[in-house]
Write a protein that holds these residues in place. Structure first.
Motif, PDB file in Angstrom:
ATOM      1  N   ASN A 104     -86.534 -87.332 -26.028  1.00  0.00           N
ATOM      2  CA  ASN A 104     -86.532 -87.939 -24.696  1.00  0.00           C
ATOM      3  C   ASN A 104     -86.561 -89.459 -24.736  1.00  0.00           C
ATOM      4  OD1 ASN A 104     -86.506 -85.433 -23.479  1.00  0.00           O
ATOM      5  ND2 ASN A 104     -88.727 -85.309 -23.312  1.00  0.00           N
ATOM      6  N   MET A 105     -87.254 -90.037 -25.711  1.00  0.00           N
ATOM      7  CA  MET A 105     -87.430 -91.484 -25.743  1.00  0.00           C
ATOM      8  C   MET A 105     -86.320 -92.215 -26.484  1.00  0.00           C
ATOM      9  SD  MET A 105     -91.568 -91.747 -26.304  1.00  0.00           S
ATOM     10  CE  MET A 105     -91.596 -93.519 -26.100  1.00  0.00           C
ATOM     11  N   LYS A 162     -75.831 -86.905 -23.157  1.00  0.00           N
ATOM     12  CA  LYS A 162     -76.540 -87.011 -24.439  1.00  0.00           C
ATOM     13  C   LYS A 162     -75.698 -86.656 -25.658  1.00  0.00           C
ATOM     14  CE  LYS A 162     -81.506 -86.889 -23.732  1.00  0.00           C
ATOM     15  NZ  LYS A 162     -82.762 -86.170 -23.998  1.00  0.00           N
ATOM     16  N   GLU A 188     -81.644 -92.495 -20.107  1.00  0.00           N
ATOM     17  CA  GLU A 188     -82.656 -92.076 -19.151  1.00  0.00           C
ATOM     18  C   GLU A 188     -81.983 -91.337 -18.003  1.00  0.00           C
ATOM     19  OE1 GLU A 188     -84.358 -95.733 -17.886  1.00  0.00           O
ATOM     20  OE2 GLU A 188     -85.708 -95.898 -19.595  1.00  0.00           O
ATOM     21  N   PHE A 223     -80.028 -95.636 -25.924  1.00  0.00           N
ATOM     22  CA  PHE A 223     -81.136 -95.448 -25.000  1.00  0.00           C
ATOM     23  C   PHE A 223     -80.615 -94.763 -23.742  1.00  0.00           C
ATOM     24  CE2 PHE A 223     -82.538 -98.691 -27.830  1.00  0.00           C
ATOM     25  CZ  PHE A 223     -83.908 -98.543 -27.924  1.00  0.00           C
ATOM     26  N   THR A 239     -77.070 -90.740 -15.043  1.00  0.00           N
ATOM     27  CA  THR A 239     -77.696 -91.154 -16.289  1.00  0.00           C
ATOM     28  C   THR A 239     -77.555 -92.657 -16.463  1.00  0.00           C
ATOM     29  OG1 THR A 239     -77.051 -89.025 -17.277  1.00  0.00           O
ATOM     30  CG2 THR A 239     -77.758 -90.767 -18.793  1.00  0.00           C
ATOM     31  N   THR A 240     -78.618 -93.300 -16.942  1.00  0.00           N
ATOM     32  CA  THR A 240     -78.527 -94.708 -17.318  1.00  0.00           C
ATOM     33  C   THR A 240     -78.544 -94.808 -18.840  1.00  0.00           C
ATOM     34  OG1 THR A 240     -80.941 -95.020 -17.205  1.00  0.00           O
ATOM     35  CG2 THR A 240     -79.668 -95.516 -15.224  1.00  0.00           C
ATOM     36  N   LYS A 271     -78.845-102.204 -18.371  1.00  0.00           N
ATOM     37  CA  LYS A 271     -78.617-100.785 -18.116  1.00  0.00           C
ATOM     38  C   LYS A 271     -77.286-100.552 -17.414  1.00  0.00           C
ATOM     39  CE  LYS A 271     -83.434 -99.256 -17.949  1.00  0.00           C
ATOM     40  NZ  LYS A 271     -84.451 -98.541 -17.150  1.00  0.00           N
ATOM     41  N   THR A 329     -77.671 -86.118 -17.419  1.00  0.00           N
ATOM     42  CA  THR A 329     -78.063 -86.486 -18.779  1.00  0.00           C
ATOM     43  C   THR A 329     -77.657 -85.428 -19.798  1.00  0.00           C
ATOM     44  OG1 THR A 329     -79.939 -87.715 -17.867  1.00  0.00           O
ATOM     45  CG2 THR A 329     -80.028 -87.175 -20.204  1.00  0.00           C
TER      46      THR A 329
END
Length: 301
Positions: free
Chosen positions: A254-255, A144, A153, A151, A177-178, A133, A140
């Motif tokens: 989200n995932m 995004k 999060e 990925f 954000t990661t 990570k 986020t």
């Protein structure tokens, strides 16, 4: 313009602490891994974490591409920050970045050991090495749109400021954000259409629909999900299908961080508890028929 450089080994937690360090030293903008960040916004640049290879990530971080460097230089000239914080793995890297961006050499050097304890650095290295990570010091919602299929999060953290001025809060709440780039040591990560279909089917079932069949279309990086389901007898369908649409889209977004353009749900049949037989009713969730659904049950054809 004055430059502050935060240096430390890769994965030692520089990005995680960048916002607190910027606040401590009065830096109005941050340059981290190819991005220019101000406050909670990414203003310009391309992130090294988007690159498919580690070599490409390094070249991006040091602004090897003239067009990349030009974009960030122009934005810096437009916002004219009094101080800029640059994150780098070494003094040589920081000086190379300042030359590429035509900035003065760093006048303040901050080592990661000055702002993080050995225990905190060890924990950051463990997360990087075991989970792959990386942290981006931006919310986020800003990250995004730039990381298709990566990925992602959200990370909300309270950081302790080491040099908080008198009367100022020492604890700083930050939203970051990661991400997990494809070039990390764990290998390349891809999200197969079958995995998206299985997740959509699971969420449809959880929403009260049965026997879902899912087709995934990729339209220039945006996904369209087409589902055929059986709906329960005696239930008002439009709210049920619309709720399923929202849940499926939210879960996959989200995932996986993939962009969902549409979720189309068609009812191919009615599910009768304890009964078997042919079913011929079809209704689209996106364009439900204009019937008086409130006053009668779904028709049997």
């Amino acid at each position: 313009m004055e430059v502050v450089a935060l240096i430390g080994p890769s994965g030692s937690g520089k990005s995680h602490r960048a916002l607190a360090v910027a606040r401590d030293y009065g830096a109005e903008a941050i340059i981290d891994d190819g991005l220019l960040i101000q406050g909670s916004r990414i203003l310009a640049g391309v992130s090294a974490k988007e690159q498919p290879t580690r070599v490409g990530a390094i070249r991006t971080a040091i602004f090897s591409d003239p067009e990349h460097a030009r974009e960030v230089k122009e934005k810096l000239a437009a916002i004219t920050p009094r101080r800029v914080l640059i994150l780098s793995t070494s003094r040589e890297m920081a000086e190379r970045i300042t030359r590429r961006l035509e900035l003065p050499p760093p006048s303040i050097w901050v080592d990661i050991t000055d702002v993080a304890t050995p225990k905190e650095i060890a924990r950051a290295l463990k997360i990087r090495n075991q989970l792959g990570k990386h942290v981006i010091p931006a919310p986020t919602m800003e990250v995004k749109p730039r990381f298709k299929g990566t990925f992602i999060e959200p990370l909300k953290t309270i950081l302790r400021r080491r040099k908080a001025p008198p009367g100022k809060k020492k604890n700083l709440w930050v939203e970051q954000t990661t991400v997990r780039p494809t070039f990390n040591a764990l290998g390349h990560f891809y999200i197969a259409p079958n995995a998206v279909a299985q997740l959509a089917a699971y969420m449809a079932t959880a929403a009260g629909l049965q026997d879902p069949r899912v087709q995934v279309e990729n339209r220039e990086g945006k996904l369209v999900l087409n589902l055929e389901v059986n709906a329960p007898y005696g239930v008002y369908w439009p709210p049920l299908l619309q709720t399923a649409q929202k849940r499926i889209k939210a879960a996959i977004t989200n995932m996986t961080a993939l962009e969902i353009e549409a979720v189309n749900i068609t009812v191919r049949g009615i599910k009768f508890d304890g009964l078997k037989g042919p079913q011929f009713v079809a209704v689209s969730a996106e364009h439900p028929h204009n019937h008086d659904w409130q006053n009668r049950r779904p028709p049997l054809l």
